[in-house]
Enzyme design. Structure first.
Site, mmCIF file in Angstrom:
data_model
loop_
_atom_site.group_PDB
_atom_site.id
_atom_site.type_symbol
_atom_site.label_atom_id
_atom_site.label_comp_id
_atom_site.label_asym_id
_atom_site.label_seq_id
_atom_site.Cartn_x
_atom_site.Cartn_y
_atom_site.Cartn_z
ATOM 1 N N ASP A 179 0.855 -1.173 0.000
ATOM 2 C CA ASP A 179 0.000 0.000 0.000
ATOM 3 C C ASP A 179 0.902 1.237 0.000
ATOM 4 O O ASP A 179 1.964 1.241 0.608
ATOM 5 C CB ASP A 179 -0.905 -0.019 1.236
ATOM 6 C CG ASP A 179 -1.953 1.065 1.193
ATOM 7 O OD1 ASP A 179 -2.014 1.797 0.197
ATOM 8 O OD2 ASP A 179 -2.714 1.179 2.173
ATOM 9 N N SER A 180 0.474 2.287 -0.664
ATOM 10 C CA SER A 180 1.323 3.459 -0.858
ATOM 11 C C SER A 180 1.450 4.333 0.374
ATOM 12 O O SER A 180 2.292 5.219 0.420
ATOM 13 C CB SER A 180 0.747 4.308 -1.991
ATOM 14 O OG SER A 180 -0.504 4.840 -1.591
ATOM 15 N N PHE A 202 -3.801 5.279 2.731
ATOM 16 C CA PHE A 202 -4.801 5.104 3.788
ATOM 17 C C PHE A 202 -4.398 5.880 5.032
ATOM 18 O O PHE A 202 -5.260 6.344 5.786
ATOM 19 C CB PHE A 202 -4.975 3.626 4.135
ATOM 20 C CG PHE A 202 -6.046 3.395 5.172
ATOM 21 C CD1 PHE A 202 -7.383 3.518 4.839
ATOM 22 C CD2 PHE A 202 -5.719 3.079 6.483
ATOM 23 C CE1 PHE A 202 -8.379 3.333 5.790
ATOM 24 C CE2 PHE A 202 -6.705 2.891 7.435
ATOM 25 C CZ PHE A 202 -8.032 3.017 7.077
ATOM 26 N N ASP A 227 -2.897 8.103 -3.117
ATOM 27 C CA ASP A 227 -4.241 8.629 -3.337
ATOM 28 C C ASP A 227 -4.719 9.321 -2.084
ATOM 29 O O ASP A 227 -4.129 9.195 -1.015
ATOM 30 C CB ASP A 227 -5.213 7.517 -3.739
ATOM 31 C CG ASP A 227 -5.451 6.527 -2.605
ATOM 32 O OD1 ASP A 227 -4.468 6.162 -1.925
ATOM 33 O OD2 ASP A 227 -6.601 6.118 -2.376
ATOM 34 N N GLY A 250 -11.555 3.883 -0.842
ATOM 35 C CA GLY A 250 -12.514 4.734 -0.156
ATOM 36 C C GLY A 250 -13.774 4.041 0.303
ATOM 37 O O GLY A 250 -14.801 4.688 0.535
ATOM 38 N N ASP A 274 -7.995 -7.552 0.715
ATOM 39 C CA ASP A 274 -7.158 -7.650 1.913
ATOM 40 C C ASP A 274 -7.939 -7.088 3.085
ATOM 41 O O ASP A 274 -8.840 -6.267 2.909
ATOM 42 C CB ASP A 274 -5.853 -6.861 1.745
ATOM 43 C CG ASP A 274 -6.068 -5.371 1.986
ATOM 44 O OD1 ASP A 274 -5.751 -4.895 3.088
ATOM 45 O OD2 ASP A 274 -6.571 -4.686 1.069
ATOM 46 N N HIS A 296 -5.862 -20.438 11.853
ATOM 47 C CA HIS A 296 -7.217 -20.885 11.485
ATOM 48 C C HIS A 296 -7.955 -19.811 10.685
ATOM 49 O O HIS A 296 -8.534 -20.094 9.626
ATOM 50 C CB HIS A 296 -8.038 -21.241 12.725
ATOM 51 C CG HIS A 296 -9.489 -21.415 12.399
ATOM 52 N ND1 HIS A 296 -10.004 -22.586 11.892
ATOM 53 C CD2 HIS A 296 -10.528 -20.527 12.428
ATOM 54 C CE1 HIS A 296 -11.295 -22.428 11.652
ATOM 55 N NE2 HIS A 296 -11.641 -21.189 11.964
#
Length: 379
Positions: free
Chosen positions: A93-94, A97, A147, A221, A271, A339
């Site tokens: 991820d960049s 977030f 982003d 988003g 994910d 699990h």
């Protein structure tokens, strides 16, 4: 069809897809769930555990790994794969977030995001050039563009500005990846479609980014506080306008039923920290819904968590796993994470099987109905 992604089959009753994504470190069969390894590790489990339960690709995080140990150090030590001992594909991820989640510690500018480190307050900056350089240092198989993820709810004007800024950053990220040889050497860069709850903004963003011919696309988003029906609506408003011959990734979610519903909407990759996070609190997943092992009813239960799911954790009874959880033993999160991740990965394997068989639509509805019990399953 794109050389790195092969669309093997499309479901006749839904938009679900069976695909195959090729990366520098291996082929990924889709639909697929990707365990989250933010700090260069999937919490409480080893790379061997991940291989044994069928993990094909995992995540790392640009923001966190650049803070510590530092992407230059990782590069000097052979890249993230060698550093963490994982030989399969890695998506990073960049840091976009963190623009959302660390709102009090950052300043969004047209050229990028200025941060104060959540660790020590040190100043740092992430722009398109920086996030691509960091991900190149890490040796990511799939790098995400920078982003801006607007919160929910948000005014249209705020969302429109975030969409425009994200598109500019995406184009710049792609240019840096091209100029530096990152794309030519076989790495992939995925663009991210924003737009919050505004269908027209999502369509415009998807079409504009699609014209830039990225190797893959993400629906961003979503799962930022909105109710599930709204979340699914946003995914449904985005996927039809993404290139059909490229993989589609919905970021940061969700529950098992949500994954199946989004597969039906045409999503290929997912994910989420959910299976690892709740494992550390004694919550595990079964075909009949989540199970809280802390409950008294499992004190003397000799059965494994879920019949038919064969992994190392299946060697132990619910009673023993409950005992470890209540005693605060370190072994508990390891066994329960094995699990939970296997449950998610096996669910994706079942989805692929039913897509190949041509009965995904009735199968996923029946699966969700069983999982949710008396609640009705709606795609």
């Amino acid at each position: 069809m794109a050389e790195h992604f092969e669309l093997l089959k499309t479901d006749s009753a839904t938009a679900a897809r069976r695909g195959r994504l090729r990366t520098l470190h291996g082929t990924v069969e889709t639909p697929i769930f990707m365990p989250v390894g933010t700090q260069g590790t999937v919490k409480s489990v080893t790379p061997q555990h991940l291989h044994e339960i069928g993990a094909q690709i995992i995540l790392g995080n640009t923001y966190h790994l650049n803070l510590r140990p530092g992407s230059e150090l990782v590069r000097q030590l052979g890249g993230l794969h060698k550093f963490m001992g994982w030989d399969g594909p890695i998506l990073t991820d960049s840091g976009g977030f963190q623009v959302f989640s660390l709102a009090k510690l950052r300043d969004i500018r047209d050229d990028g995001v200025a941060f104060a480190s959540h660790l020590d307050g040190a100043k740092l900056f992430l722009g398109p050039r920086e996030v691509m350089a960091i991900q190149e240092n890490l040796g990511s198989d799939i790098a995400m563009v920078l982003d801006e993820c607007p919160p929910w709810p948000a005014e249209r004007e705020v969302v429109a500005k975030a969409v425009a800024r994200s598109q500019r950053w995406a184009a710049q990220c792609r240019q840096f990846a091209t100029d530096g040889g990152f794309l030519a050497s076989g790495h992939h860069v995925f663009a991210i479609v924003q737009g919050s709850t505004f269908d027209d903004l999502r369509r415009e963003a998807a079409e504009a980014l699609g014209a830039l011919d990225f190797p893959g696309y993400a629906v961003g988003g979503v799962s930022v506080g909105e109710p599930e029906p709204e979340m699914l609506k946003q995914v449904a408003a985005t996927t039809p306008f993404l290139p059909a011959d490229k993989p589609r990734y919905t970021m940061g979610l969700g529950t098992p039923p949500q994954l199946l519903k989004m597969i039906a909407l045409g999503v290929d990759m997912f994910d989420c920290v959910l299976p690892t996070r709740v494992a550390r609190n004694g919550l595990v997943f079964t075909p009949d819904g989540p199970m809280n092992l802390r409950n008294e009813q499992y004190r003397a239960d000799p059965r494994p968590i879920a019949e038919g799911l064969r992994n190392y954790t299946a060697n132990f009874s619910r009673a023993y796993l409950r005992h470890l959880t209540l005693a605060g033993e370190i072994l508990s999160p390891t066994l329960l994470t094995i699990h939970n991740l296997h449950f998610f990965l096996d669910l994706m394997a079942q989805a692929r099987t039913h897509l190949e068989a041509g009965d995904y639509a009735p199968w996923h509805r029946a699966w969700i109905e069983r999982y949710e019990g008396s609640r009705s399953a709606k795609t």
